[in-house]
Motif scaffolding. Sequence first.
Motif, PDB file in Angstrom:
ATOM      1  N   LEU A  38      -3.461  -6.757  -3.111  1.00  0.00           N
ATOM      2  CA  LEU A  38      -4.036  -5.139  -3.617  1.00  0.00           C
ATOM      3  C   LEU A  38      -3.287  -5.195  -4.810  1.00  0.00           C
ATOM      4  CD1 LEU A  38      -5.905  -3.323  -1.022  1.00  0.00           C
ATOM      5  CD2 LEU A  38      -6.612  -3.610  -3.265  1.00  0.00           C
ATOM      6  N   GLY A  39      -1.687  -5.505  -4.637  1.00  0.00           N
ATOM      7  CA  GLY A  39      -0.621  -5.446  -6.040  1.00  0.00           C
ATOM      8  C   GLY A  39       0.291  -4.982  -5.260  1.00  0.00           C
ATOM      9  N   TYR A  40       0.622  -4.551  -4.286  1.00  0.00           N
ATOM     10  CA  TYR A  40       1.647  -3.857  -2.954  1.00  0.00           C
ATOM     11  C   TYR A  40       2.776  -4.417  -3.717  1.00  0.00           C
ATOM     12  CZ  TYR A  40      -0.798  -0.040  -2.277  1.00  0.00           C
ATOM     13  OH  TYR A  40      -2.109   0.453  -1.510  1.00  0.00           O
ATOM     14  N   LYS A  41       3.940  -4.507  -3.903  1.00  0.00           N
ATOM     15  CA  LYS A  41       5.657  -4.542  -4.006  1.00  0.00           C
ATOM     16  C   LYS A  41       6.044  -5.267  -2.744  1.00  0.00           C
ATOM     17  CE  LYS A  41       9.476  -5.792  -7.207  1.00  0.00           C
ATOM     18  NZ  LYS A  41       9.468  -6.506  -7.619  1.00  0.00           N
ATOM     19  N   ARG A  42       6.039  -4.715  -1.865  1.00  0.00           N
ATOM     20  CA  ARG A  42       6.839  -4.622  -0.586  1.00  0.00           C
ATOM     21  C   ARG A  42       6.270  -3.773  -0.029  1.00  0.00           C
ATOM     22  NH1 ARG A  42      11.830  -4.279  -2.206  1.00  0.00           N
ATOM     23  NH2 ARG A  42      11.103  -2.977  -4.662  1.00  0.00           N
ATOM     24  N   LEU A  43       5.757  -4.468   1.768  1.00  0.00           N
ATOM     25  CA  LEU A  43       5.333  -3.684   2.642  1.00  0.00           C
ATOM     26  C   LEU A  43       6.579  -3.858   4.013  1.00  0.00           C
ATOM     27  CD1 LEU A  43       2.433  -3.669   5.233  1.00  0.00           C
ATOM     28  CD2 LEU A  43       4.589  -3.889   6.545  1.00  0.00           C
ATOM     29  N   TRP A  44       7.419  -2.220   4.306  1.00  0.00           N
ATOM     30  CA  TRP A  44       8.531  -1.727   5.081  1.00  0.00           C
ATOM     31  C   TRP A  44       7.745  -1.419   6.408  1.00  0.00           C
ATOM     32  CZ3 TRP A  44      12.727   0.337   1.642  1.00  0.00           C
ATOM     33  CH2 TRP A  44      13.983  -0.154   0.336  1.00  0.00           C
TER      34      TRP A  44
END
Length: 334
Positions: A38-44
């Motif tokens: 979906l184009g999310y840059k990062r997961l923290w």
Amino acid sequence: MTKHINYSILDLAVVGQDISHSQVFKNTVDLAQQGEKLGYKRLWLAEHHNMVSIASSATTVLMSHVAAKTDSIRIGSGGIMLPNHSPLIVAEQFGTLGSLYPDRIDMGLGRAPGTDQVTAHAIRSDRMNSVFKFPHEIDEIQRYFKNSSKSTKVRATVAEGVNVPMYILGSSTDSAHVAAEKGLPYVFASHFAPGQLFEAMEIYYREFQPSAYLEKPYTIAGINVTAAETNEEAEKLSTSSLRMMVGVLTGNLDYLQQPVEMDAELREVRDNPALQRMLKYSFVGDKQHIKNKTEEFLKDTGVDEVIVASHIYHQEDRLRSYRIFSEVMQEINS
């Protein structure tokens, strides 16, 4: 918008009532995989301890697991609570992660305990000394990554020369000074502590010093999003996180509960001034409502990136909320 705004995911591996930890971890992996598409840059992932509703306590272990199950989305800590840990161990852990998953690991560092004071003491009895040394311990970690001398007596050899960007986290103005002085990206926890957001950002921009890590300021701010096809459905889904927040405020921590219809009693709780201040940047509604609130937030703050937490009980509802938000951000960026 006049600039492209990155958008990312903040996950606490929230534990729902009657949901096992193994399923929670599977859900986190699923979220990361869908976020990647979906184009999310990062997961923290955020470090918390002694909370039945949060399973991201062994943060770097879970980071490695999620990174192994994804291909391109950046995986990071949002954050590691540095006073709980030795800088050497942090450098070794993130250096190892950086070699296992090149150019995909972020190191977000905060100085809050991530728990209650009794548990914080159990984690590290001398942690308050480390709190006051937070800026110096950041320098120490950076030295471990930069060191190239074999004569250095204490080394983190697995970290030397490895590219792991560092981010400074804050929920007040204190860390804004640190991030600015060291020329590092700054992340503000406006999703639960919005009170000093603008003051902290002003300090960061005013005091920022370019560094070898960052030429100009870079800011990320947190929001909560519960998105659904209709405002009514989103309101119902939000009752899970609403009751969890009440538990945080009252000290009656419990598992994330299944959503229920929003009744008069829950509306009274939601409209409590203390909770309203805490949830100032919690957006609940359909796609258009979420878009309006997000555009307003981005205009007011001028941040470079927004990181989104969505505490929704059912995984399919949570994934749908993140899908709707990705559509919102794609429209905003178009």
